[in-house]
Motif scaffolding. Structure first.
Motif, PDB file in Angstrom:
ATOM      1  N   GLY A  15       0.812  -1.214   0.000  1.00  0.00           N
ATOM      2  CA  GLY A  15       0.000   0.000   0.000  1.00  0.00           C
ATOM      3  C   GLY A  15       0.846   1.264   0.000  1.00  0.00           C
ATOM      4  O   GLY A  15       0.565   2.214  -0.739  1.00  0.00           O
ATOM      5  N   LEU A  16       1.897   1.273   0.821  1.00  0.00           N
ATOM      6  CA  LEU A  16       2.773   2.443   0.867  1.00  0.00           C
ATOM      7  C   LEU A  16       3.513   2.647  -0.449  1.00  0.00           C
ATOM      8  O   LEU A  16       3.661   3.784  -0.922  1.00  0.00           O
ATOM      9  CB  LEU A  16       3.768   2.307   2.018  1.00  0.00           C
ATOM     10  N   ILE A  17       3.972   1.563  -1.049  1.00  0.00           N
ATOM     11  CA  ILE A  17       4.654   1.669  -2.341  1.00  0.00           C
ATOM     12  C   ILE A  17       3.694   2.174  -3.414  1.00  0.00           C
ATOM     13  O   ILE A  17       4.062   3.012  -4.247  1.00  0.00           O
ATOM     14  CB  ILE A  17       5.274   0.313  -2.734  1.00  0.00           C
ATOM     15  N   ALA A  18       2.462   1.696  -3.391  1.00  0.00           N
ATOM     16  CA  ALA A  18       1.475   2.137  -4.387  1.00  0.00           C
ATOM     17  C   ALA A  18       1.142   3.620  -4.209  1.00  0.00           C
ATOM     18  O   ALA A  18       0.976   4.349  -5.196  1.00  0.00           O
ATOM     19  CB  ALA A  18       0.213   1.290  -4.283  1.00  0.00           C
ATOM     20  N   ILE A  19       1.059   4.087  -2.964  1.00  0.00           N
ATOM     21  CA  ILE A  19       0.808   5.511  -2.723  1.00  0.00           C
ATOM     22  C   ILE A  19       1.981   6.351  -3.233  1.00  0.00           C
ATOM     23  O   ILE A  19       1.781   7.388  -3.881  1.00  0.00           O
ATOM     24  CB  ILE A  19       0.537   5.765  -1.228  1.00  0.00           C
ATOM     25  N   TYR A  20       3.187   5.896  -2.953  1.00  0.00           N
ATOM     26  CA  TYR A  20       4.369   6.609  -3.442  1.00  0.00           C
ATOM     27  C   TYR A  20       4.374   6.677  -4.974  1.00  0.00           C
ATOM     28  O   TYR A  20       4.631   7.731  -5.568  1.00  0.00           O
ATOM     29  CB  TYR A  20       5.653   5.941  -2.932  1.00  0.00           C
ATOM     30  N   GLU A  21       4.085   5.548  -5.608  1.00  0.00           N
ATOM     31  CA  GLU A  21       4.078   5.519  -7.075  1.00  0.00           C
ATOM     32  C   GLU A  21       2.967   6.402  -7.646  1.00  0.00           C
ATOM     33  O   GLU A  21       3.151   7.027  -8.697  1.00  0.00           O
ATOM     34  CB  GLU A  21       3.908   4.086  -7.580  1.00  0.00           C
ATOM     35  N   SER A  22       1.836   6.468  -6.990  1.00  0.00           N
ATOM     36  CA  SER A  22       0.760   7.320  -7.493  1.00  0.00           C
ATOM     37  C   SER A  22       1.163   8.794  -7.428  1.00  0.00           C
ATOM     38  O   SER A  22       0.854   9.557  -8.346  1.00  0.00           O
ATOM     39  CB  SER A  22      -0.536   7.074  -6.719  1.00  0.00           C
TER      40      SER A  22
END
Length: 64
Positions: A15-22
């Protein structure tokens, strides 16, 4: 029991990686950013779901 906690932590990390990528894709490719936001919401939901059932399972195993 340990595998449930590890999978919960992995969902939080995803989830944290996906937020960063977004955030990093927001000005470059907005459509890709929306997909990452969807993945982030899904992984956070799964982490909370796993936590709920891990605690429920743990409480069920306690002797009274």
């Amino acid at each position: 029991m340990k595998s449930y906690k590890i999978s919960e932590i992995l969902y939080w990390i995803i989830g944290l990686i996906a937020i960063y990528e977004s955030f990093s894709q927001w000005n470059v490719n907005r459509q890709k950013a929306y997909i990452f936001i969807g993945f982030a919401l899904l992984s956070i939901f799964m982490a909370l779901f796993r936590r709920h059932f891990r605690k429920k399972f743990k409480n069920r195993q306690k002797p009274e």
